[in-house]
Design an enzyme around this catalytic site. Structure first.
Site, PDB file in Angstrom:
ATOM      1  N   THR A  39      29.402  43.921  24.880  1.00 54.85           N
ATOM      2  CA  THR A  39      30.652  43.344  24.379  1.00 54.85           C
ATOM      3  C   THR A  39      31.790  44.347  24.418  1.00 54.85           C
ATOM      4  O   THR A  39      31.560  45.562  24.350  1.00 54.85           O
ATOM      5  CB  THR A  39      30.448  42.864  22.919  1.00 54.85           C
ATOM      6  OG1 THR A  39      31.696  42.476  22.360  1.00 54.85           O
ATOM      7  CG2 THR A  39      29.879  43.986  22.054  1.00 54.85           C
ATOM      8  N   ASP A  40      33.019  43.841  24.487  1.00 57.98           N
ATOM      9  CA  ASP A  40      34.184  44.735  24.413  1.00 57.98           C
ATOM     10  C   ASP A  40      34.417  45.243  22.994  1.00 57.98           C
ATOM     11  O   ASP A  40      35.212  46.167  22.778  1.00 57.98           O
ATOM     12  CB  ASP A  40      35.439  44.043  24.940  1.00 57.98           C
ATOM     13  CG  ASP A  40      35.851  42.793  24.170  1.00 57.98           C
ATOM     14  OD1 ASP A  40      35.117  42.376  23.245  1.00 57.98           O
ATOM     15  OD2 ASP A  40      36.900  42.210  24.496  1.00 57.98           O
ATOM     16  N   GLU A  41      33.697  44.701  22.017  1.00 56.21           N
ATOM     17  CA  GLU A  41      33.882  45.146  20.636  1.00 56.21           C
ATOM     18  C   GLU A  41      33.424  46.591  20.417  1.00 56.21           C
ATOM     19  O   GLU A  41      33.785  47.210  19.418  1.00 56.21           O
ATOM     20  CB  GLU A  41      33.160  44.199  19.676  1.00 56.21           C
ATOM     21  CG  GLU A  41      33.739  42.794  19.701  1.00 56.21           C
ATOM     22  CD  GLU A  41      33.171  41.899  18.619  1.00 56.21           C
ATOM     23  OE1 GLU A  41      33.001  42.374  17.484  1.00 56.21           O
ATOM     24  OE2 GLU A  41      32.902  40.722  18.917  1.00 56.21           O
ATOM     25  N   TYR A  95      27.659  45.002  13.796  1.00 57.08           N
ATOM     26  CA  TYR A  95      27.340  44.385  15.085  1.00 57.08           C
ATOM     27  C   TYR A  95      27.782  45.260  16.247  1.00 57.08           C
ATOM     28  O   TYR A  95      26.989  45.610  17.133  1.00 57.08           O
ATOM     29  CB  TYR A  95      27.984  42.999  15.199  1.00 57.08           C
ATOM     30  CG  TYR A  95      28.063  42.511  16.621  1.00 57.08           C
ATOM     31  CD1 TYR A  95      26.903  42.325  17.366  1.00 57.08           C
ATOM     32  CD2 TYR A  95      29.290  42.243  17.225  1.00 57.08           C
ATOM     33  CE1 TYR A  95      26.962  41.889  18.693  1.00 57.08           C
ATOM     34  CE2 TYR A  95      29.353  41.807  18.544  1.00 57.08           C
ATOM     35  CZ  TYR A  95      28.201  41.631  19.269  1.00 57.08           C
ATOM     36  OH  TYR A  95      28.250  41.217  20.566  1.00 57.08           O
ATOM     37  N   LYS A 119      25.567  47.331  19.150  1.00 60.55           N
ATOM     38  CA  LYS A 119      25.723  47.127  20.592  1.00 60.55           C
ATOM     39  C   LYS A 119      26.140  48.418  21.285  1.00 60.55           C
ATOM     40  O   LYS A 119      25.701  48.701  22.409  1.00 60.55           O
ATOM     41  CB  LYS A 119      26.735  46.017  20.865  1.00 60.55           C
ATOM     42  CG  LYS A 119      26.253  44.625  20.508  1.00 60.55           C
ATOM     43  CD  LYS A 119      25.030  44.197  21.302  1.00 60.55           C
ATOM     44  CE  LYS A 119      25.348  43.915  22.754  1.00 60.55           C
ATOM     45  NZ  LYS A 119      24.154  43.379  23.485  1.00 60.55           N
TER      46      LYS A 119
END
Length: 346
Positions: free
Chosen positions: A130-132, A155, A159
């Site tokens: 994810t870009d998060e 989260y 990741k």
């Protein structure tokens, strides 16, 4: 190819499987069938001779070894993960166990299998992230593949850790890995605790539509079927050890996104119009990143991929899908935590 897809009963994983089978790939769907999984997501391909299902938890290393030994995949597309930020605030341990330990197990099972077959050059371990992991942007700028990691939630931290493991296994053991980091996905079969399905379902029920904070948080929205197409393109054309950011080229503020959905519902279900009167602002969640935006230059130039669906087109298709598939989403509302405000712990 024969592709082992982890998390294939989930939102993005099922889109990958539907696309892969349509292209003639053999697919093994490995999924533990936790709360957000639904085999109805792959019902359209379930009878295909190119599809197999294995109910396996990625935290179970012995079971993973058995799957590799039984099916002999040419590639792994690793999507299995806990992915809801609000749930990670309330219960981070599941995210650590699945996203970090589970990814470690997948890497070790894949490495053992790959080495045992003589380390074939064509094998790939594609990790979907994810870009998060990059943190939050101000009003300008975009994430590139060289942006430093700065995760802000349990989260995104889990990741980020899994991304680092994948890179380490590529560097240390030579495992042929690929990484992709995507922006916010939306579209058919989206589990009804995420923003877009929440807005649609609550509006249809005449319930308040909760907007975190002032609604000014910006996301780059990627139609899930575009994402599936991009992931398979990276699997086939990506350079080993390379990371690719996948974005929808559709930056929108949350509040504007919600107004667009409400306007679409006003047209399709005018009985409840104007649906934007249901909008209610609620306290923001802790550590809510303000803005995400992806620079898609690398995947555009090296892979030749870019999104085909604008956010306006995608939202219209998504709203229509939910209107036409109540028998899919209605039973999911009874699952644990769905419909409740999560992620408000201090």
């Amino acid at each position: 190819m024969k592709i082992l897809v982890t998390g294939g009963a989930g939102f993005i994983g099922s889109a990958v499987i539907r696309k892969a089978v349509s292209l003639g790939h053999e697919v093994v769907n490995l999924d533990a069938l936790t709360y957000a999984a639904n085999l109805e997501n792959v019902a359209t391909v379930a009878r295909s001779p190119f599809y197999r299902f294995e109910k396996v938890d990625i935290r179970d290393r012995l079971a993973l070894d058995s799957v590799f030994a039984t099916h002999h995949p040419d590639a792994v597309m690793h999507l299995a993960a806990e992915s809801h930020v609000d749930r990670s605030i309330d219960g981070p341990s599941d995210f650590i166990e699945t996203n970090i330990t589970g990814t470690f197990n997948m890497l070790e099972a894949a490495r053992t299998y790959w080495a045992g077959r003589g380390k074939p050059d064509n094998f790939r371990f594609h990790h979907i992230s994810t870009d998060e992991v990059y943190g939050s942007l101000d009003e300008t700028g975009q994430f590139t593949e060289d942006t430093g990691y700065d995760p802000r939630s349990p989260y995104s931290a889990s990741k980020a850790a899994s991304d680092h493991l994948v890179r380490a296994w590529g560097e240390t053991y030579g495992l042929p890995v690929l990484l992709t980091n995507c922006s916010n996905n939306y579209g058919p079969y989206h589990f009804p605790e995420k923003l877009i399905p929440v807005v649609i379902i609550r509006a249809l029920s005449g319930e308040s539509i909760p907007i975190y904070g002032d609604g000014g948080n910006v996301r780059d929205w990627l139609y899930v079927e575009d994402h599936a197409d991009a992931l398979l393109a990276v699997l086939e054309k990506g350079a080993v050890g390379r990371a690719y950011n996948i974005g929808g080229e559709n930056e929108v503020k949350n509040i504007d996104l919600v107004h667009t959905i409400c306007a679409e519902l006003d047209t399709l279900r005018p009985g409840g119009a104007p649906h934007n009167q249901l909008i209610t602002f609620v306290p923001d969640r802790p550590g809510h990143d303000r803005r995400y935006a992806i620079d898609p230059e690398r995947i555009r130039t090296e892979i030749g991929w870019r999104p085909s669906v604008t956010v306006k087109e995608g939202l219209a298709m998504t709203v229509r899908w939910y209107l036409n598939n109540e028998d899919w989403w209605r039973p999911l509302l009874a699952r644990q935590g769905v419909g409740k405000r999560l992620g408000v712990k201090p």
